[in-house]
Scaffold this motif. Structure first.
Motif: not given
Length: 228
Positions: A199-214
């Motif tokens: 689950x937390x790997x998925x969170x990390x992947x989302x952060x890497x895939x959307x760098x403009x989100x934050x």
């Protein structure tokens, strides 16, 4: 002047009585279960009359809640120590999950007793509210872990999301405990931690895939490196 050393005040005696009743209740509940345990036996095991029980606890449910509060305090303290020791969110999640699975192995009487009281509390509004309040401490601990981990990954969670995810983590742990109770071989020790890590790997992947989100995810801290 006569020495008063060794004399206990009324409050100290009452505190000692309460502790002896709690330790007696711990044994009787483990042996009998919540429903079959009697306050008479709890009092007798502690060396008191039934009156001593009612001087300290309003009912059997209140006595159990006092024991459960001790359990919650000890478990939450352990989880917070594990979370503080973990370098990454993955380590923190696995540490907490593994601690829960070990607890189930070390205290096989706990979860069946927990289920009995949960069934009882669901039918008693006062008990249900008190039980929910104590469970809330687990959810808050997990929510704090998630919130800090998300911040380290550069993810800004929506309002209330960490609390909801903390509830899900707690529910997953209890659900796996139930499955393990029915079929121990079906729930490997590492399963809970592995699911949380995914689950937390998925969170990390989302952060890497959307760098403009934050903010960009921070680099993993090496052991001993100071937090920002």
């Amino acid at each position: 002047m006569p020495s008063t050393r060794g004399r206990l005040s009324r409050q100290e005696k009452q505190a000692q009585t309460r502790v002896r009743l709690l330790r007696s209740a711990e044994l009787v509940f483990a042996e009998r279960g919540f429903f079959a345990a009697s306050l008479d036996e709890i009092a007798a095991r502690a060396g008191f009359s039934i009156g001593a029980v009612y001087s300290n606890f309003e009912s059997k449910g209140d006595l159990f809640l006092a024991l459960f509060e001790e359990h919650v305090a000890g478990q939450v303290r352990d989880y917070l120590e594990l979370f503080a020791a973990g370098e990454t969110l993955d380590e923190q999640a696995r540490g907490g999950a593994d601690r829960w699975m070990r607890y189930l192995d070390e205290h096989p009487d706990f979860f069946p007793l927990f289920l009995e009281f949960a069934a009882y509390a669901a039918r008693e509004p006062r008990m249900r509210a008190a039980f929910a309040a104590r469970l809330g401490a687990f959810r808050a601990a997990f929510a704090g872990m998630i919130e800090r981990g998300a911040a380290d990954l550069g993810i800004e969670l929506p309002d209330g999301a960490a609390d909801q995810l903390g509830l899900v983590v707690n529910a997953l742990g209890n659900g796996l405990a139930l499955e393990r109770l029915a079929d121990p071989d079906a729930v490997p020790d590492e399963l809970f931690g592995s699911v949380l890590a995914l689950f937390f790997d998925a969170l990390a992947g989302a952060a890497r895939a959307n760098p403009d989100a934050g903010p960009q995810p921070r680099a993993t801290r090496s052991r001993g490196e100071a937090r920002e």
